[in-house]
Design a protein around this motif. Sequence first.
Motif, PDB file in Angstrom:
ATOM      1  N   VAL A  31       4.714  44.973   6.879  1.00  0.00           N
ATOM      2  CA  VAL A  31       3.932  44.272   7.898  1.00  0.00           C
ATOM      3  C   VAL A  31       4.638  44.508   9.224  1.00  0.00           C
ATOM      4  O   VAL A  31       5.842  44.282   9.335  1.00  0.00           O
ATOM      5  CB  VAL A  31       3.867  42.755   7.641  1.00  0.00           C
ATOM      6  CG1 VAL A  31       3.164  42.052   8.797  1.00  0.00           C
ATOM      7  CG2 VAL A  31       3.182  42.434   6.343  1.00  0.00           C
ATOM      8  N   ILE A  32       3.881  44.968  10.218  1.00  0.00           N
ATOM      9  CA  ILE A  32       4.413  45.091  11.581  1.00  0.00           C
ATOM     10  C   ILE A  32       3.659  44.088  12.438  1.00  0.00           C
ATOM     11  O   ILE A  32       2.422  44.026  12.391  1.00  0.00           O
ATOM     12  CB  ILE A  32       4.225  46.512  12.146  1.00  0.00           C
ATOM     13  CG1 ILE A  32       4.844  47.553  11.219  1.00  0.00           C
ATOM     14  CG2 ILE A  32       4.837  46.614  13.546  1.00  0.00           C
ATOM     15  CD1 ILE A  32       4.518  48.992  11.600  1.00  0.00           C
ATOM     16  N   TYR A  33       4.391  43.298  13.215  1.00  0.00           N
ATOM     17  CA  TYR A  33       3.811  42.238  14.033  1.00  0.00           C
ATOM     18  C   TYR A  33       4.299  42.389  15.470  1.00  0.00           C
ATOM     19  O   TYR A  33       5.488  42.604  15.711  1.00  0.00           O
ATOM     20  CB  TYR A  33       4.233  40.877  13.473  1.00  0.00           C
ATOM     21  CG  TYR A  33       3.764  39.686  14.263  1.00  0.00           C
ATOM     22  CD1 TYR A  33       2.444  39.254  14.187  1.00  0.00           C
ATOM     23  CD2 TYR A  33       4.642  38.965  15.065  1.00  0.00           C
ATOM     24  CE1 TYR A  33       2.015  38.144  14.896  1.00  0.00           C
ATOM     25  CE2 TYR A  33       4.224  37.850  15.774  1.00  0.00           C
ATOM     26  CZ  TYR A  33       2.906  37.451  15.684  1.00  0.00           C
ATOM     27  OH  TYR A  33       2.473  36.350  16.384  1.00  0.00           O
ATOM     28  N   ARG A  34       3.367  42.275  16.419  1.00  0.00           N
ATOM     29  CA  ARG A  34       3.752  42.347  17.834  1.00  0.00           C
ATOM     30  C   ARG A  34       3.996  40.935  18.324  1.00  0.00           C
ATOM     31  O   ARG A  34       3.066  40.160  18.578  1.00  0.00           O
ATOM     32  CB  ARG A  34       2.673  43.031  18.655  1.00  0.00           C
ATOM     33  CG  ARG A  34       3.134  43.255  20.087  1.00  0.00           C
ATOM     34  CD  ARG A  34       2.234  44.184  20.829  1.00  0.00           C
ATOM     35  NE  ARG A  34       2.770  44.490  22.148  1.00  0.00           N
ATOM     36  CZ  ARG A  34       2.202  45.313  22.979  1.00  0.00           C
ATOM     37  NH1 ARG A  34       1.083  45.946  22.637  1.00  0.00           N
ATOM     38  NH2 ARG A  34       2.745  45.540  24.150  1.00  0.00           N
ATOM     39  N   ALA A  35       5.264  40.588  18.479  1.00  0.00           N
ATOM     40  CA  ALA A  35       5.658  39.222  18.840  1.00  0.00           C
ATOM     41  C   ALA A  35       5.522  38.934  20.331  1.00  0.00           C
ATOM     42  O   ALA A  35       5.289  37.790  20.723  1.00  0.00           O
ATOM     43  CB  ALA A  35       7.090  38.965  18.387  1.00  0.00           C
ATOM     44  N   SER A  36       5.696  39.957  21.171  1.00  0.00           N
ATOM     45  CA  SER A  36       5.548  39.796  22.618  1.00  0.00           C
ATOM     46  C   SER A  36       5.185  41.158  23.198  1.00  0.00           C
ATOM     47  O   SER A  36       5.044  42.132  22.471  1.00  0.00           O
ATOM     48  CB  SER A  36       6.852  39.271  23.250  1.00  0.00           C
ATOM     49  OG  SER A  36       7.853  40.264  23.204  1.00  0.00           O
ATOM     50  N   ALA A  37       5.069  41.219  24.506  1.00  0.00           N
ATOM     51  CA  ALA A  37       4.691  42.481  25.143  1.00  0.00           C
ATOM     52  C   ALA A  37       5.681  43.600  24.837  1.00  0.00           C
ATOM     53  O   ALA A  37       5.308  44.769  24.778  1.00  0.00           O
ATOM     54  CB  ALA A  37       4.576  42.287  26.657  1.00  0.00           C
ATOM     55  N   THR A  38       6.946  43.241  24.611  1.00  0.00           N
ATOM     56  CA  THR A  38       7.961  44.264  24.382  1.00  0.00           C
ATOM     57  C   THR A  38       8.683  44.144  23.042  1.00  0.00           C
ATOM     58  O   THR A  38       9.596  44.915  22.765  1.00  0.00           O
ATOM     59  CB  THR A  38       9.031  44.202  25.498  1.00  0.00           C
ATOM     60  OG1 THR A  38       9.606  42.892  25.504  1.00  0.00           O
ATOM     61  CG2 THR A  38       8.415  44.507  26.856  1.00  0.00           C
TER      62      THR A  38
END
Length: 137
Positions: free
Chosen positions: A61-68
């Motif tokens: 699972v890849i999750y985008r936690a914030s813009a960076t």
Amino acid sequence: MKKLVCLIGFLITLAACGKADQSYIPSVAVNFQAPLTDPRLSRLNAVGGAVTVAGGVSGIVIYRASATNYVAFDRCSSYQPEKRCAVTIDDTGLTATDPCSGSKFLLSDGSPVKAPATRSLRTYSVSVNNVSIFVYN
């Protein structure tokens, strides 16, 4: 008689040492790489987006936690990992659920938020440049 007792004690010690810890997700080599333009990763274009890809024990699972900031976890549930139950991303996009036990995990850090799981999902390192995303250990 003393020698026999010592021999039996030694053999019991050896047998106990040979038992592997089956209570946590196995460590396997992970080296996922894809261009950020890959259609499989389109949900990562927005903060809070999550995708699943092949790799690890039961997938990743890849999750985008914030813009960076991106995080990645093995989909193998930490509750009875020997069953290799792959967590699925919930409709909220905030948690993932183990379909075998009902355990829930936060996608932001992999920690358990619903029993019976008490351990976090196995974490992988993530690196992103302007062109690609890399998940590795």
